[in-house]
Design a protein around this motif. Structure first.
Motif, PDB file in Angstrom:
ATOM      1  N   LEU A 184     -26.598 -41.222  74.495  1.00 49.74           N
ATOM      2  CA  LEU A 184     -25.579 -42.047  73.842  1.00 49.74           C
ATOM      3  C   LEU A 184     -25.569 -41.808  72.336  1.00 49.74           C
ATOM      4  O   LEU A 184     -24.500 -41.760  71.713  1.00 49.74           O
ATOM      5  CB  LEU A 184     -25.829 -43.532  74.146  1.00 49.74           C
ATOM      6  CG  LEU A 184     -25.573 -43.980  75.583  1.00 49.74           C
ATOM      7  CD1 LEU A 184     -26.023 -45.420  75.792  1.00 49.74           C
ATOM      8  CD2 LEU A 184     -24.107 -43.811  75.945  1.00 49.74           C
ATOM      9  N   ALA A 189     -21.826 -42.537  70.771  1.00 50.87           N
ATOM     10  CA  ALA A 189     -21.560 -43.854  71.301  1.00 50.87           C
ATOM     11  C   ALA A 189     -22.501 -44.905  70.724  1.00 50.87           C
ATOM     12  O   ALA A 189     -22.299 -46.092  70.925  1.00 50.87           O
ATOM     13  CB  ALA A 189     -21.691 -43.837  72.836  1.00 50.87           C
ATOM     14  N   LEU A 196     -21.194 -48.040  67.890  1.00 47.37           N
ATOM     15  CA  LEU A 196     -20.146 -48.993  68.272  1.00 47.37           C
ATOM     16  C   LEU A 196     -20.094 -50.160  67.362  1.00 47.37           C
ATOM     17  O   LEU A 196     -20.804 -50.762  66.815  1.00 47.37           O
ATOM     18  CB  LEU A 196     -20.367 -49.471  69.715  1.00 47.37           C
ATOM     19  CG  LEU A 196     -20.108 -48.403  70.768  1.00 47.37           C
ATOM     20  CD1 LEU A 196     -20.436 -48.973  72.140  1.00 47.37           C
ATOM     21  CD2 LEU A 196     -18.678 -47.941  70.735  1.00 47.37           C
TER      22      LEU A 196
END
Length: 78
Positions: A70, A75, A78
Motif C-alpha cells: 500500500l 495508497a 489517504l
C-alpha cells in the motif's frame, strides 16, 4: 527393467504371496515426520515457542507485505 512379458516367458512366478500369509515386520527405524512416534513425550516450552513462531511469523509477514504494498502504490497517503 523386467516386464510382465519377461516373467511370463521365463516361467517364473511374479512373487505374489497367498492372502492368508501375514506380512513381514517393518524395519526398526525412527518415526518419520508424519508418523506417531512410539514413545510420546510431554510438550515443553520449546515446543510451544516453535509452534507459536510458525503460526505468528507468517501472519506478521503478510500484514507487513500488505502495508509495504500500500505504501509503495501511494495508497498510504489517504
Amino acid at each position: 527393467m523386467t516386464t510382465a512379458d519377461d516373467i511370463i516367458e521365463s516361467g517364473r512366478s511374479a512373487g505374489l504371496r497367498p492372502a492368508g500369509v501375514s506380512t513381514l515386520k517393518p524395519a526398526q527405524q525412527p518415526a518419520g515426520p508424519f508418523e506417531i512416534p512410539t514413545q510420546t513425550r510431554k510438550p515443553t516450552a520449546r515446543d510451544a515457542l516453535v509452534t507459536g513462531l510458525l503460526v505468528i511469523y507468517p501472519a506478521f509477514a503478510a500484514v507487513a507485505a500488505i502495508i509495504a504494498g500500500l505504501f509503495l502504490t501511494g495508497a498510504g497517503s489517504l
